[in-house]
Design a protein around this motif. Structure first.
Motif: not given
Length: 180
Positions: A81-84, A108-111, A137-140
């Motif tokens: 996913x692109x989140x920003x 890269x960070x923890x998320x 995974x599963x939308x998260x």
């Protein structure tokens, strides 16, 4: 219309490159060449700003496949996913220009995985976009530690540069439009 033929060609080219031993690691830059076509342009006969973001999908896909991340996405039934994003334009891309799309992991960070894309024509930068991307995974969105473990790179670390960190911090202050 989404450039499905061009996108499919990019997938095939990346898979073939891997089979020929031209895979990449997370420290390397992916390069893909395209030509600005009639379906990319706006009334000014240059690549439409919305199309620029769509064409960057091609570069990102090449990077994902050639680094082995694509294989792990498929194996674990993960998504991406692109989140920003933040984009800068510097030079017009005209009809029939030969464009090089460069993609690299810049943090890269923890998320999140932070990718930098750029488009070049005749050795000159035309645009650049910084993306915050995540593996889902599963939308998260899952922790990047799991992604790195799947890639066999648990010791790998790429802290964000100060300008990227400033963007991350600034984005936390983003004011969303009021509802109503």
């Amino acid at each position: 219309m989404y450039p499905y033929l061009r996108y499919t060609k990019a997938i095939i080219d990346a898979v073939v490159a891997n089979k020929k031993g031209k895979s990449l690691n997370f420290t390397q830059v992916s390069e893909v060449m395209i030509r600005c076509s009639l379906t990319d342009i706006d009334p000014m006969i240059e690549m439409n700003n919305g199309r620029v973001l769509t064409v960057y999908d091609i570069g990102r896909t090449d990077f994902i496949i050639r680094t082995g991340l694509g294989k792990q996405l498929f194996k674990h039934r993960w998504g991406m996913v692109v989140a920003g994003s933040t984009i800068q334009y510097r030079k017009r891309i005209r009809l029939f220009d030969k464009v090089t799309i460069k993609t690299q992991l810049v943090g890269i960070d923890e998320r999140w995985l932070y990718l930098d894309h750029s488009m070049w024509v005749k050795g000159k930068p035309c645009s650049s976009v910084l993306l915050r991307t995540g593996v889902t995974e599963g939308g998260k969105v899952i922790e990047t530690a799991r992604v790195l473990e799947a890639l066999g790179q648990t010791e790998w670390n790429k802290p964000t540069e100060p300008w990227i960190q400033a963007w991350i911090e600034g984005d936390k202050e983003h004011r969303w439009p009021p509802m109503g």
